[in-house]
Design a protein around this motif. Structure first.
Motif, short mmCIF file in Angstrom:
data_model
loop_
_atom_site.label_atom_id
_atom_site.label_comp_id
_atom_site.label_asym_id
_atom_site.label_seq_id
_atom_site.Cartn_x
_atom_site.Cartn_y
_atom_site.Cartn_z
N GLN A 263 0.84 -1.20 0.00
CA GLN A 263 0.00 0.00 0.00
C GLN A 263 0.88 1.25 0.00
OE1 GLN A 263 -0.22 -2.70 1.90
NE2 GLN A 263 -2.22 -2.91 2.88
N LEU A 264 1.94 1.23 0.81
CA LEU A 264 2.85 2.36 0.90
C LEU A 264 3.58 2.58 -0.42
CD1 LEU A 264 4.20 4.53 2.70
CD2 LEU A 264 5.89 2.79 3.32
N ALA A 265 4.08 1.48 -0.99
CA ALA A 265 4.88 1.59 -2.21
C ALA A 265 4.06 1.93 -3.44
CB ALA A 265 5.65 0.28 -2.45
N THR A 266 2.85 1.40 -3.54
CA THR A 266 2.06 1.58 -4.76
C THR A 266 0.93 2.59 -4.62
OG1 THR A 266 0.47 -0.17 -4.19
CG2 THR A 266 2.48 -0.84 -5.39
N GLY A 267 0.57 2.92 -3.41
CA GLY A 267 -0.59 3.78 -3.19
C GLY A 267 -1.91 3.07 -3.39
N ALA A 268 -1.87 1.76 -3.60
CA ALA A 268 -3.09 0.99 -3.83
C ALA A 268 -3.88 0.83 -2.54
CB ALA A 268 -2.74 -0.39 -4.40
N ASP A 269 -5.19 0.78 -2.67
CA ASP A 269 -6.04 0.52 -1.50
C ASP A 269 -6.77 -0.82 -1.64
OD1 ASP A 269 -7.81 1.23 -3.48
OD2 ASP A 269 -8.83 2.77 -2.31
N ASP A 270 -6.43 -1.57 -2.68
CA ASP A 270 -7.02 -2.88 -2.92
C ASP A 270 -5.96 -3.75 -3.60
OD1 ASP A 270 -8.68 -5.05 -3.45
OD2 ASP A 270 -9.84 -4.04 -5.00
N PHE A 271 -5.90 -5.01 -3.23
CA PHE A 271 -4.89 -5.89 -3.84
C PHE A 271 -5.29 -6.41 -5.21
CE2 PHE A 271 -7.26 -8.87 -1.00
CZ PHE A 271 -7.79 -9.72 -1.97
N ALA A 272 -6.51 -6.16 -5.67
CA ALA A 272 -7.00 -6.70 -6.94
C ALA A 272 -6.10 -6.34 -8.13
CB ALA A 272 -8.44 -6.29 -7.20
N PRO A 273 -5.67 -5.07 -8.30
CA PRO A 273 -4.79 -4.77 -9.43
C PRO A 273 -3.47 -5.55 -9.38
CG PRO A 273 -5.69 -2.75 -8.52
CD PRO A 273 -6.06 -3.86 -7.58
N LEU A 274 -2.96 -5.78 -8.19
CA LEU A 274 -1.73 -6.56 -8.04
C LEU A 274 -1.96 -8.01 -8.44
CD1 LEU A 274 -0.75 -5.00 -4.63
CD2 LEU A 274 0.46 -4.63 -6.79
N LEU A 275 -3.10 -8.55 -8.07
CA LEU A 275 -3.46 -9.92 -8.45
C LEU A 275 -3.55 -10.04 -9.96
CD1 LEU A 275 -4.57 -12.82 -8.09
CD2 LEU A 275 -6.81 -11.78 -7.67
N LEU A 276 -4.25 -9.13 -10.59
CA LEU A 276 -4.40 -9.18 -12.06
C LEU A 276 -3.06 -9.02 -12.77
CD1 LEU A 276 -7.71 -7.15 -12.44
CD2 LEU A 276 -7.41 -9.64 -12.48
N THR A 277 -2.20 -8.16 -12.23
CA THR A 277 -0.88 -7.98 -12.82
C THR A 277 -0.04 -9.25 -12.67
OG1 THR A 277 -0.98 -5.61 -12.42
CG2 THR A 277 1.21 -6.55 -12.77
N ALA A 278 -0.14 -9.90 -11.52
CA ALA A 278 0.59 -11.16 -11.31
C ALA A 278 0.11 -12.22 -12.28
CB ALA A 278 0.43 -11.63 -9.87
N LEU A 279 -1.20 -12.30 -12.48
CA LEU A 279 -1.73 -13.27 -13.44
C LEU A 279 -1.25 -12.97 -14.85
CD1 LEU A 279 -5.35 -13.69 -12.04
CD2 LEU A 279 -3.53 -15.42 -12.04
N ASP A 280 -1.27 -11.71 -15.23
CA ASP A 280 -0.76 -11.33 -16.56
C ASP A 280 0.72 -11.71 -16.70
OD1 ASP A 280 -3.19 -10.29 -17.33
OD2 ASP A 280 -2.61 -8.18 -17.08
N ALA A 281 1.49 -11.49 -15.66
CA ALA A 281 2.93 -11.78 -15.71
C ALA A 281 3.19 -13.27 -15.91
CB ALA A 281 3.61 -11.29 -14.43
N HIS A 282 2.37 -14.11 -15.33
CA HIS A 282 2.60 -15.56 -15.39
C HIS A 282 1.82 -16.26 -16.50
CE1 HIS A 282 5.06 -15.55 -11.83
NE2 HIS A 282 4.18 -14.76 -11.25
N LEU A 283 0.72 -15.65 -16.93
CA LEU A 283 -0.14 -16.31 -17.90
C LEU A 283 -0.18 -15.60 -19.24
CD1 LEU A 283 -3.18 -16.99 -15.55
CD2 LEU A 283 -1.30 -18.55 -16.09
#
Length: 192
Positions: free
Chosen positions: A167-187
């Motif tokens: 949250q501190l590093a990205t300013g995100a308030d929800d983990f959903a964008p991180l999840l989608l980015t991780a899926l894109d990175a691997h899939l």
């Protein structure tokens, strides 16, 4: 084992589950579990020869809970495998963040390493679900390796999110964008 012995064994595990849920894995001593169960500090040894045996029985409850959440997330298979992975990833991260003590206990190396404690048989089918879905999205890939990398990525997101670092590093308030980015990175990326 008599019914009363089974009842006490189950009560010790239940007390451990409650304790790890409320206060974290660090307080899971035989003595504290026995105290909260209202039995002598030696009573757990009658049912659990070692501390690791009791911890693994508690962790199996966590894997059962996570397994039920995974089954619900994957559903009846009507959704495509990538959508199932999104839902499964959300369920995994939600579990990790709402059941932090249990999550920490479940992935302790000393518990998983032992082939005698029964956690491999409980945890590997969950990984198998991930491998199957990854293989359906990326049939050309080495699905166990990609699934392992994805799982490690999700585990890292859970840890860093739980500590507040992401949250501190990205300013995100929800983990959903991180999840989608991780899926894109691997899939590979998918149009949204």
């Amino acid at each position: 084992m008599s019914e009363s012995e089974k009842g006490l064994r189950d009560r010790l595990v239940e007390v451990g589950v409650d304790l790890v849920t409320r206060e974290g894995a660090q307080v899971l001593t035989l003595r504290e579990i026995a105290r909260r169960a209202g039995v002598s500090h030696g009573a757990p040894r009658r049912y659990f020869p070692t501390h690791l045996d009791l911890l693994s029985a508690i962790a199996r409850r966590g894997f059962a809970d996570l397994g039920a959440r995974a089954a619900t997330a994957v559903g009846d298979g009507e959704a495509g495998p990538r959508d199932q992975l999104v839902t499964l990833g959300r369920a995994y991260l939600d579990f990790a963040l709402t059941q932090r003590g249990m999550y920490e206990l479940m992935f302790r190396h000393d518990l998983l390493e032992s082939g005698q404690l029964g956690l491999r048989e409980t945890s590997l089918p969950l990984f198998g679900v991930l491998v199957d879905l990854v293989g359906r999205v990326r049939p050309e890939a080495d699905a166990p390796v990609v699934a392992g990398a994805l799982w490690a990525n999700l585990h890292g997101i859970a840890q860093l999110w739980g500590w507040g670092s992401l949250q501190l590093a990205t300013g995100a308030d929800d983990f959903a964008p991180l999840l989608l980015t991780a899926l894109d990175a691997h899939l590979g990326t998918e149009e949204r």
